[in-house]
Design a protein around this motif. Structure first.
Motif: not given
Length: 197
Positions: A29-40
């Motif tokens: 679950h993500v709320e923002s593109a920033e969260e995606v970058r951190t996970l990546q």
């Protein structure tokens, strides 16, 4: 305008193998593109020896914000099939990463598309089996200012409609910030405006 959406509540995993290539899928679950970058960054670090860390995500109740990343695979053979899996399941505010370990045999573009899609669908199916897919409400906020004598009328509306109270201030001029399901907002606004007269 939709006022509910499906998302994943916790991390779900999937797996697919083809000609000794291994595809590990992780759904968050993500709320923002920033969260995606951190996970990546976390996945690239953890699976530093993997050939590719591909992903796709959808954000917003309608899935209106989305992105697909092939991470070095031939164009549209990884990110797009992952995104397609999210879209076909109508899931949003979610990212799926698929980590590929190369097995020594080229799969070709068709084989890659199938592999990335199947790994993603495997994660979605596992999320469903584990009851991790949940429906959430899209809420809107309103801040309403009123005079102190109107407090009982306003609180009756709050009691009747049960919006979440985000903030409240009952000084000389009173104000209250409420959050409610999008489809109920017009009714809430109308009832609050009626208090003013």
């Amino acid at each position: 305008m939709r006022d509910t959406y499906l998302t994943v509540a916790d991390v779900a995993e999937g797996y697919y193998t083809e000609k000794r290539s291994k595809f590990y899928a992780f759904m968050h679950h993500v709320e923002s593109a920033e969260e995606v970058r951190t996970l990546q960054q976390q996945y690239k670090k953890k699976y530093y020896d993997a050939r590719h860390v591909c992903y796709a995500y959808r954000l917003g109740a309608e899935g209106e914000t989305f992105r697909a990343n092939d991470d070095g695979e031939p164009s549209s053979t990884a990110g797009k099939p992952i995104l397609g899996a999210l879209m076909s399941a109508d899931i949003t505010n979610t990212v799926i990463f698929v980590i590929r370990y190369y097995g020594g045999v080229n799969l070709g573009t068709g084989g890659l598309i199938v592999a990335y899609r199947e790994a993603s669908l495997s994660a979605i199916e596992n999320a469903r089996t584990a009851n991790l897919i949940e429906e959430r409400q899209v809420e809107e906020q309103i801040t309403y200012t009123f005079s102190y004598p109107q407090i009982n009328a306003v609180m009756k509306i709050v009691k009747d409609m049960e919006p979440r109270i985000i903030a409240q201030d009952f000084q000389t001029t009173c104000s209250i910030t409420l959050s409610i399901r999008r489809s109920l907002m017009p009714q809430l606004k109308a009832r609050l405006e009626a208090v003013s007269f």
